[in-house]
Motif scaffolding. Structure first.
Motif, mmCIF file in Angstrom:
data_model
loop_
_atom_site.group_PDB
_atom_site.id
_atom_site.type_symbol
_atom_site.label_atom_id
_atom_site.label_comp_id
_atom_site.label_asym_id
_atom_site.label_seq_id
_atom_site.Cartn_x
_atom_site.Cartn_y
_atom_site.Cartn_z
ATOM 1 N N ARG A 15 0.828 -1.203 0.000
ATOM 2 C CA ARG A 15 0.000 0.000 0.000
ATOM 3 C C ARG A 15 0.867 1.260 0.000
ATOM 4 N NH1 ARG A 15 -3.532 -2.136 5.075
ATOM 5 N NH2 ARG A 15 -4.141 -4.125 4.123
ATOM 6 N N PRO A 16 0.397 2.332 -0.623
ATOM 7 C CA PRO A 16 1.146 3.598 -0.582
ATOM 8 C C PRO A 16 1.214 4.144 0.848
ATOM 9 C CG PRO A 16 -0.476 3.603 -2.348
ATOM 10 C CD PRO A 16 -0.776 2.400 -1.498
ATOM 11 N N ASP A 17 2.331 4.712 1.186
ATOM 12 C CA ASP A 17 2.509 5.333 2.492
ATOM 13 C C ASP A 17 1.852 6.716 2.451
ATOM 14 O OD1 ASP A 17 3.420 6.571 4.815
ATOM 15 O OD2 ASP A 17 5.369 5.563 4.743
ATOM 16 N N THR A 18 0.781 6.876 3.218
ATOM 17 C CA THR A 18 0.017 8.127 3.180
ATOM 18 C C THR A 18 0.785 9.310 3.753
ATOM 19 O OG1 THR A 18 -1.019 7.557 5.300
ATOM 20 C CG2 THR A 18 -2.194 6.909 3.291
ATOM 21 N N ARG A 19 1.903 9.043 4.428
ATOM 22 C CA ARG A 19 2.686 10.134 5.005
ATOM 23 C C ARG A 19 3.540 10.859 3.966
ATOM 24 N NH1 ARG A 19 6.064 6.865 9.224
ATOM 25 N NH2 ARG A 19 6.168 5.607 7.306
ATOM 26 N N HIS A 20 3.778 10.210 2.818
ATOM 27 C CA HIS A 20 4.747 10.772 1.868
ATOM 28 C C HIS A 20 4.207 10.810 0.436
ATOM 29 C CE1 HIS A 20 7.761 10.613 5.060
ATOM 30 N NE2 HIS A 20 7.453 9.344 5.256
ATOM 31 N N PRO A 21 3.031 11.391 0.212
ATOM 32 C CA PRO A 21 2.488 11.421 -1.155
ATOM 33 C C PRO A 21 3.273 12.325 -2.101
ATOM 34 C CG PRO A 21 1.132 12.750 0.299
ATOM 35 C CD PRO A 21 2.117 12.045 1.178
ATOM 36 N N GLU A 22 4.087 13.230 -1.549
ATOM 37 C CA GLU A 22 4.879 14.157 -2.369
ATOM 38 C C GLU A 22 6.375 13.851 -2.232
ATOM 39 O OE1 GLU A 22 3.524 16.611 -4.339
ATOM 40 O OE2 GLU A 22 1.570 15.725 -3.840
ATOM 41 N N LEU A 23 6.709 12.593 -2.081
ATOM 42 C CA LEU A 23 8.101 12.196 -1.837
ATOM 43 C C LEU A 23 9.046 12.736 -2.906
ATOM 44 C CD1 LEU A 23 9.847 10.318 0.092
ATOM 45 C CD2 LEU A 23 9.645 8.597 -1.720
ATOM 46 N N ASP A 24 8.623 12.696 -4.140
ATOM 47 C CA ASP A 24 9.516 13.119 -5.223
ATOM 48 C C ASP A 24 9.773 14.624 -5.243
ATOM 49 O OD1 ASP A 24 6.903 13.678 -5.968
ATOM 50 O OD2 ASP A 24 7.261 13.303 -8.103
ATOM 51 N N ARG A 25 9.087 15.368 -4.382
ATOM 52 C CA ARG A 25 9.306 16.816 -4.286
ATOM 53 C C ARG A 25 10.213 17.186 -3.102
ATOM 54 N NH1 ARG A 25 5.499 20.001 -7.103
ATOM 55 N NH2 ARG A 25 3.793 18.805 -8.065
ATOM 56 N N TYR A 26 10.579 16.214 -2.272
ATOM 57 C CA TYR A 26 11.348 16.505 -1.056
ATOM 58 C C TYR A 26 12.745 17.021 -1.387
ATOM 59 C CZ TYR A 26 8.018 13.929 1.966
ATOM 60 O OH TYR A 26 6.912 13.492 2.650
ATOM 61 N N ALA A 27 13.215 17.951 -0.562
ATOM 62 C CA ALA A 27 14.627 18.338 -0.603
ATOM 63 C C ALA A 27 15.459 17.159 -0.094
ATOM 64 C CB ALA A 27 14.852 19.562 0.273
ATOM 65 N N SER A 28 16.739 17.164 -0.405
ATOM 66 C CA SER A 28 17.588 16.012 -0.105
ATOM 67 C C SER A 28 17.577 15.635 1.372
ATOM 68 C CB SER A 28 19.022 16.282 -0.556
ATOM 69 O OG SER A 28 19.079 16.402 -1.954
ATOM 70 N N GLU A 29 17.684 16.631 2.253
ATOM 71 C CA GLU A 29 17.725 16.308 3.681
ATOM 72 C C GLU A 29 16.407 15.708 4.145
ATOM 73 O OE1 GLU A 29 18.810 18.319 8.023
ATOM 74 O OE2 GLU A 29 19.212 19.415 6.158
ATOM 75 N N ALA A 30 15.291 16.243 3.703
ATOM 76 C CA ALA A 30 13.992 15.690 4.074
ATOM 77 C C ALA A 30 13.818 14.293 3.502
ATOM 78 C CB ALA A 30 12.877 16.609 3.577
ATOM 79 N N LEU A 31 14.325 14.077 2.305
ATOM 80 C CA LEU A 31 14.235 12.765 1.664
ATOM 81 C C LEU A 31 15.003 11.719 2.466
ATOM 82 C CD1 LEU A 31 13.162 11.337 -0.895
ATOM 83 C CD2 LEU A 31 15.323 11.945 -2.015
ATOM 84 N N VAL A 32 16.222 12.066 2.860
ATOM 85 C CA VAL A 32 17.032 11.146 3.653
ATOM 86 C C VAL A 32 16.355 10.847 4.995
ATOM 87 C CG1 VAL A 32 19.201 10.936 4.920
ATOM 88 C CG2 VAL A 32 19.210 11.707 2.542
ATOM 89 N N HIS A 33 15.827 11.875 5.639
ATOM 90 C CA HIS A 33 15.143 11.668 6.913
ATOM 91 C C HIS A 33 13.928 10.748 6.757
ATOM 92 C CE1 HIS A 33 17.128 13.877 10.072
ATOM 93 N NE2 HIS A 33 17.312 14.923 9.268
ATOM 94 N N ALA A 34 13.214 10.888 5.668
ATOM 95 C CA ALA A 34 12.045 10.032 5.447
ATOM 96 C C ALA A 34 12.448 8.564 5.408
ATOM 97 C CB ALA A 34 11.341 10.421 4.144
ATOM 98 N N PHE A 35 13.532 8.251 4.705
ATOM 99 C CA PHE A 35 13.994 6.865 4.624
ATOM 100 C C PHE A 35 14.561 6.381 5.950
ATOM 101 C CE2 PHE A 35 14.308 7.806 -0.027
ATOM 102 C CZ PHE A 35 13.418 6.826 -0.445
#
Length: 302
Positions: A15-35
């Motif tokens: 299932r898609p993670d509802t917390r990150h529907p705009e993942l591809d728009r994240y800045a690098s630091e936010a992207l790393v933190h998400a993972f």
């Protein structure tokens, strides 16, 4: 007009993670933190599965003590993690390679790239397992993030028909591989940051669970003294230095004395410790260990 059948509900790992529907728009630091932050869910999933892992260790122990093997079965990431766990048992615990075998859907080529259709072939899973000539003493670890991979299920059913102990590892609740195994271990990691990419926290949870299971089993098999890995196999210079350091820690003797003892014991840390603690030669130390099933603690009279 017949009613429209309900839409199948995908497993939580898909299932898609509802917390990150705009993942591809994240800045690098936010992207790393998400993972990175999402990986904590893997730890929590294994913590929740700890009672099941303990049951798996207790069920496997008598079979392995009777001469059984650990047979890992998986596809894709799950299969590669099973293979990793199997091969690391030799350098860490001197566990014989012939007593830890791994089956990966698609065979060795699947280590490097996906083999089309391999994971969907239940008959191949059964055939591959039969090629290892399993016995009732063997322990078969069936690993599947979805919990329903046909290749893994084929091996599971073949193992159960023979009477081997089956352990089912899945990342979804109610998964067939966990429910149909003798002991099921459910690692409920939920949706991935990248939808369906179970190489992420689902894979992390599997790695932790497999490490925990096999390491706990090896402790029960006297491969550890205190928390020292005294059955290490010195297959390289780093592990040879570690063997000497372990002997120094366990005996309080000098590095030179420890090195001489490890050399005389042909690399056996257990024998080296017993030699230095009880003043034995290498042959006598090996005999003393053999009399107590390799338990250094018992050989030392503790």
């Amino acid at each position: 007009m017949p009613p429209t059948p309900p839409t199948p509900v995908p497993p939580s790992t898909e299932r898609p993670d509802t917390r990150h529907p705009e993942l591809d728009r994240y800045a690098s630091e936010a992207l790393v933190h998400a993972f990175v932050d999402d990986q904590f869910e893997a730890v929590r999933a294994v913590q929740a599965a700890a009672p099941a892992l303990a049951r798996a260790v207790e069920a496997a122990l008598p079979r392995i003590q009777a001469g059984g093997r650990l047979l890992y079965v998986g596809a894709g990431t799950s299969g590669r993690l099973g293979l990793l766990d199997s091969v690391e048992l030799y350098p860490t615990f001197s566990w014989p390679p012939e007593r830890a075998k791994a089956l990966l859907a698609g065979g060795p080529p699947a280590l490097y790239r996906a083999v089309e259709g391999a994971e969907d072939d239940a008959d191949m899973g059964a055939r591959d397992l039969h090629s290892l000539k399993p016995t009732p003493q063997d322990v078969v670890l069936c690993i599947a993030a979805s919990g329903a991979t046909p290749y893994v299920m084929g091996a599971l059913h073949a193992a159960k028909a023979i009477g081997s102990l089956t352990l089912g590892f899945a990342n979804n609740e109610g998964a067939p591989v966990a429910e149909q195994a003798d002991v099921g271990v459910t690692l409920n990691t939920g949706p991935e940051v990248i939808s369906g990419s179970t190489r992420l926290k689902a894979g992390t949870a599997q790695k932790i669970a497999l490490n925990t299971f096999s390491s706990s089993l090896m402790v029960k098999l006297h491969k550890v003294y205190g928390n020292l890995m005294v059955d290490v196999k010195a297959t390289n210079a780093k592990l040879r230095r570690r063997s000497v350091a372990l002997t120094v820690t366990a005996t309080g003797r000098s590095e030179a004395e420890a090195t001489a003892a490890v050399d005389a014991a042909d690399g056996s840390v257990k024998c080296a410790i017993l030699m230095l603690r009880h003043g034995l030669d290498a042959h006598s130390a090996a005999q003393a260990l053999a009399r107590v099933d390799g338990s250094l603690r018992k050989a030392l009279g503790e």
